[in-house]
Design a protein around this motif. Structure first.
Motif, PDB file in Angstrom:
ATOM      1  N   ILE A  64       6.111  37.726  54.676  1.00 24.11           N
ATOM      2  CA  ILE A  64       7.529  37.754  54.303  1.00 24.11           C
ATOM      3  C   ILE A  64       8.358  38.347  55.441  1.00 24.11           C
ATOM      4  O   ILE A  64       9.438  37.828  55.761  1.00 24.11           O
ATOM      5  N   ASP A  65       7.872  39.399  56.073  1.00 21.15           N
ATOM      6  CA  ASP A  65       8.584  39.981  57.216  1.00 21.15           C
ATOM      7  C   ASP A  65       8.787  38.947  58.322  1.00 21.15           C
ATOM      8  O   ASP A  65       9.850  38.903  58.946  1.00 21.15           O
ATOM      9  N   GLN A  66       7.779  38.122  58.555  1.00 18.52           N
ATOM     10  CA  GLN A  66       7.911  37.076  59.569  1.00 18.52           C
ATOM     11  C   GLN A  66       8.963  36.045  59.152  1.00 18.52           C
ATOM     12  O   GLN A  66       9.782  35.623  59.973  1.00 18.52           O
ATOM     13  N   PHE A  67       8.953  35.632  57.890  1.00 17.54           N
ATOM     14  CA  PHE A  67       9.956  34.680  57.402  1.00 17.54           C
ATOM     15  C   PHE A  67      11.356  35.281  57.502  1.00 17.54           C
ATOM     16  O   PHE A  67      12.318  34.589  57.838  1.00 17.54           O
ATOM     17  N   LYS A  68      11.487  36.570  57.195  1.00 16.02           N
ATOM     18  CA  LYS A  68      12.791  37.228  57.296  1.00 16.02           C
ATOM     19  C   LYS A  68      13.311  37.179  58.728  1.00 16.02           C
ATOM     20  O   LYS A  68      14.496  36.936  58.959  1.00 16.02           O
ATOM     21  N   LYS A  69      12.436  37.385  59.695  1.00 15.14           N
ATOM     22  CA  LYS A  69      12.838  37.301  61.104  1.00 15.14           C
ATOM     23  C   LYS A  69      13.239  35.877  61.461  1.00 15.14           C
ATOM     24  O   LYS A  69      14.254  35.663  62.133  1.00 15.14           O
ATOM     25  N   ILE A  70      12.466  34.913  61.031  1.00 11.78           N
ATOM     26  CA  ILE A  70      12.752  33.505  61.326  1.00 11.78           C
ATOM     27  C   ILE A  70      14.125  33.103  60.790  1.00 11.78           C
ATOM     28  O   ILE A  70      14.904  32.432  61.473  1.00 11.78           O
ATOM     29  N   TYR A  71      14.437  33.520  59.566  1.00 10.44           N
ATOM     30  CA  TYR A  71      15.679  33.104  58.908  1.00 10.44           C
ATOM     31  C   TYR A  71      16.814  34.123  59.052  1.00 10.44           C
ATOM     32  O   TYR A  71      17.891  33.935  58.490  1.00 10.44           O
ATOM     33  N   GLY A  72      16.594  35.191  59.795  1.00 14.04           N
ATOM     34  CA  GLY A  72      17.658  36.156  60.057  1.00 14.04           C
ATOM     35  C   GLY A  72      18.063  36.963  58.845  1.00 14.04           C
ATOM     36  O   GLY A  72      19.210  37.410  58.747  1.00 14.04           O
ATOM     37  N   LEU A  73      17.140  37.179  57.921  1.00 14.02           N
ATOM     38  CA  LEU A  73      17.458  37.949  56.717  1.00 14.02           C
ATOM     39  C   LEU A  73      17.288  39.435  57.010  1.00 14.02           C
ATOM     40  O   LEU A  73      16.175  39.918  57.243  1.00 14.02           O
ATOM     41  N   THR A  74      18.393  40.147  57.029  1.00 17.42           N
ATOM     42  CA  THR A  74      18.378  41.586  57.307  1.00 17.42           C
ATOM     43  C   THR A  74      18.734  42.417  56.080  1.00 17.42           C
ATOM     44  O   THR A  74      18.729  43.646  56.144  1.00 17.42           O
ATOM     45  N   LEU A  75      19.059  41.766  54.978  1.00 16.49           N
ATOM     46  CA  LEU A  75      19.419  42.489  53.756  1.00 16.49           C
ATOM     47  C   LEU A  75      18.239  43.309  53.253  1.00 16.49           C
ATOM     48  O   LEU A  75      17.084  42.892  53.363  1.00 16.49           O
ATOM     49  N   ARG A  76      18.543  44.464  52.671  1.00 15.60           N
ATOM     50  CA  ARG A  76      17.538  45.361  52.105  1.00 15.60           C
ATOM     51  C   ARG A  76      17.894  45.593  50.637  1.00 15.60           C
ATOM     52  O   ARG A  76      18.996  45.286  50.200  1.00 15.60           O
ATOM     53  N   ALA A  77      16.974  46.175  49.896  1.00 19.58           N
ATOM     54  CA  ALA A  77      17.212  46.460  48.483  1.00 19.58           C
ATOM     55  C   ALA A  77      18.466  47.303  48.294  1.00 19.58           C
ATOM     56  O   ALA A  77      19.234  47.090  47.347  1.00 19.58           O
TER      57      ALA A  77
END
Length: 87
Positions: A64-77
């Motif tokens: 999931i961390d890798q997918f977040k980097k790929i898609y630029g997702l920086t949001l946190r809980a």
């Protein structure tokens, strides 16, 4: 598909939920990785959350961390109560 003793019969409904674009991309990638539908993935995440459990193994969290980097997702809980939709 025959039912087993662990099968729970449910009724599903279609819903029109709006979610953050990059979050959906990551969720779809995880669902694809796990060879499941987005709906099945979301059901699992929510059921785990309702019991205070993590829905993901340590390995899946790394993916999931890798997918977040790929898609630029920086949001946190912590961001969840501070989101405002762009107009």
């Amino acid at each position: 598909m025959p039912e087993t003793k662990n099968t729970v019969e449910i009724e599903r409904i279609q819903t029109g939920v709006r979610m953050e674009k990059r979050l959906i991309k990551v969720l779809k990638a995880v669902a694809e990785l796990k060879d499941m539908s987005l709906g099945d993935l979301l059901e699992g995440i929510v059921l785990h959350a309702f019991e205070g459990k993590s829905a993901f193994s340590a390995q899946t969290l790394k993916e999931i961390d890798q997918f977040k980097k790929i898609y630029g997702l920086t949001l946190r809980a912590a961001d969840s109560h501070h989101l405002k939709e762009r107009r």
